[in-house]
Design a protein around this motif. Structure first.
Motif, PDB file in Angstrom:
ATOM      1  N   PRO A  23     -12.043 -12.773  -4.122  1.00  0.00           N
ATOM      2  CA  PRO A  23     -11.919 -14.077  -3.450  1.00  0.00           C
ATOM      3  C   PRO A  23     -11.467 -15.202  -4.379  1.00  0.00           C
ATOM      4  CG  PRO A  23     -13.927 -12.967  -2.772  1.00  0.00           C
ATOM      5  CD  PRO A  23     -13.385 -12.185  -3.924  1.00  0.00           C
ATOM      6  N   GLY A  24     -12.105 -15.337  -5.540  1.00  0.00           N
ATOM      7  CA  GLY A  24     -11.723 -16.401  -6.464  1.00  0.00           C
ATOM      8  C   GLY A  24     -10.304 -16.234  -6.981  1.00  0.00           C
ATOM      9  N   THR A  25      -9.923 -14.993  -7.253  1.00  0.00           N
ATOM     10  CA  THR A  25      -8.563 -14.723  -7.725  1.00  0.00           C
ATOM     11  C   THR A  25      -7.535 -15.084  -6.666  1.00  0.00           C
ATOM     12  OG1 THR A  25      -9.373 -12.910  -9.114  1.00  0.00           O
ATOM     13  CG2 THR A  25      -7.019 -12.948  -8.633  1.00  0.00           C
ATOM     14  N   ALA A  26      -7.849 -14.771  -5.415  1.00  0.00           N
ATOM     15  CA  ALA A  26      -6.938 -15.088  -4.319  1.00  0.00           C
ATOM     16  C   ALA A  26      -6.706 -16.588  -4.208  1.00  0.00           C
ATOM     17  CB  ALA A  26      -7.482 -14.532  -3.006  1.00  0.00           C
ATOM     18  N   VAL A  27      -7.757 -17.374  -4.424  1.00  0.00           N
ATOM     19  CA  VAL A  27      -7.618 -18.832  -4.370  1.00  0.00           C
ATOM     20  C   VAL A  27      -6.672 -19.316  -5.461  1.00  0.00           C
ATOM     21  CG1 VAL A  27      -8.841 -21.025  -4.668  1.00  0.00           C
ATOM     22  CG2 VAL A  27      -9.874 -19.186  -3.316  1.00  0.00           C
ATOM     23  N   TYR A  28      -6.880 -18.870  -6.680  1.00  0.00           N
ATOM     24  CA  TYR A  28      -6.037 -19.304  -7.797  1.00  0.00           C
ATOM     25  C   TYR A  28      -4.594 -18.830  -7.633  1.00  0.00           C
ATOM     26  CZ  TYR A  28      -9.694 -21.352 -10.690  1.00  0.00           C
ATOM     27  OH  TYR A  28     -10.671 -22.184 -11.186  1.00  0.00           O
ATOM     28  N   CYS A  29      -4.409 -17.613  -7.150  1.00  0.00           N
ATOM     29  CA  CYS A  29      -3.041 -17.115  -6.949  1.00  0.00           C
ATOM     30  C   CYS A  29      -2.344 -17.879  -5.827  1.00  0.00           C
ATOM     31  CB  CYS A  29      -3.065 -15.618  -6.644  1.00  0.00           C
ATOM     32  SG  CYS A  29      -3.302 -14.581  -8.106  1.00  0.00           S
ATOM     33  N   SER A  30      -3.092 -18.296  -4.835  1.00  0.00           N
ATOM     34  CA  SER A  30      -2.505 -19.110  -3.766  1.00  0.00           C
ATOM     35  C   SER A  30      -2.028 -20.444  -4.310  1.00  0.00           C
ATOM     36  CB  SER A  30      -3.529 -19.329  -2.649  1.00  0.00           C
ATOM     37  OG  SER A  30      -3.892 -18.102  -2.046  1.00  0.00           O
ATOM     38  N   VAL A  31      -2.826 -21.027  -5.196  1.00  0.00           N
ATOM     39  CA  VAL A  31      -2.400 -22.264  -5.864  1.00  0.00           C
ATOM     40  C   VAL A  31      -1.178 -21.987  -6.720  1.00  0.00           C
ATOM     41  CG1 VAL A  31      -3.057 -24.055  -7.519  1.00  0.00           C
ATOM     42  CG2 VAL A  31      -4.722 -23.235  -5.840  1.00  0.00           C
ATOM     43  N   GLY A  32      -1.189 -20.861  -7.430  1.00  0.00           N
ATOM     44  CA  GLY A  32      -0.072 -20.506  -8.301  1.00  0.00           C
ATOM     45  C   GLY A  32       1.214 -20.262  -7.559  1.00  0.00           C
TER      46      GLY A  32
END
Length: 248
Positions: free
Chosen positions: A188-197
């Motif tokens: 979940p946390g990785t998905a948030v950061y990758c979405s920002v990226g």
């Protein structure tokens, strides 16, 4: 006879150094990273300067770039380099939110397993005996339900990522449990950061820096906290069941 006794005495010392060697290599890599000044080179500014060339190379060598990204991400996690946020954003930008999340989770889990195995080889009774109260507070959670507790710690980073890796080894969490909970818990946390990226190109065009505080927005933080609380249900149930049986 004396020579044989000397050799026998040396064997435990050699064996001890061999157990510590993997962890010492990882620690040396972290020291070297700062010693050669890579923390001053691998920055958002450097990415802004070289992003066109980087994007072009990835476009021409997509599969190789994906494999290289996983390997490099695993290395930065294994050596505990302070580049995870930047690397995750870059993954989302280069490969998209979905593929970037998958590659990042794979790399992060691989690197975390490397730390876990290195710490487990050195940990044993020595590290366990010297675990301070900071680690000691984590022990009861690991003992009650390691899987539930680890998922919680991955979803909500109460403790640093590297500390959870080492603590899991100290408290003898099974490798399969550790790997699976790490893989699932960081999605979940990785998905948030990758979405920002994924929108990083526009941010760099505007000469801005990505707002990583987005993860603390209620619409993102609250679901993460809800998942974290849900992950604790098995541990709380075990505790309730134990308490109930003790009262009988």
């Amino acid at each position: 006879m004396a020579a044989r006794d000397t050799d026998d005495a040396r064997q435990p010392t050699v064996a001890r150094w061999r157990r510590w060697l993997p962890l010492l290599v990882l620690a040396a890599g972290l020291v070297l990273f700062f010693a050669v000044g890579l923390h001053k080179v691998l920055t958002f500014e450097a990415l802004r300067t070289h992003r066109a060339a980087l994007a072009a190379w990835v476009s021409e060598h997509y599969v190789l770039a994906a494999l290289l990204y996983v390997v490099l991400y695993a290395a930065l996690v294994a050596f505990s380099l302070p580049l995870a946020s930047l690397a995750t954003l870059v993954g989302g930008w280069l490969f998209g939110a979905v593929t970037g999340t998958g590659l990042t989770v794979l790399g992060a889990t691989s690197g975390a397993i490397a730390v876990f195995l290195a710490a487990r080889s050195a940990a044993g009774d020595l590290l366990r005996a010297r675990a301070d109260s900071f680690l000691g507070r984590m022990e009861s959670g690991f003992r009650r339900n390691a899987a539930s507790y680890l998922v919680f710690l991955r979803l909500v980073p109460v403790f640093p990522f590297w500390l959870v890796n080492i603590a899991s080894a100290i408290f003898k969490v099974p490798l399969r449990t550790y790997a699976l909970t790490t893989f699932v818990g960081i999605i979940p946390g990785t998905a948030v950061y990758c979405s920002v990226g994924a929108g990083l190109g526009g941010v760099l065009d505007r000469n801005e820096t990505p707002d990583l505080k987005l993860v603390f927005e209620p619409q993102i933080l609250l679901p993460l906290l809800a998942l974290a609380c849900l992950s604790l249900v098995p541990m709380l149930y075990d505790r309730w069941k134990t308490s109930r049986e003790a009262r009988r």
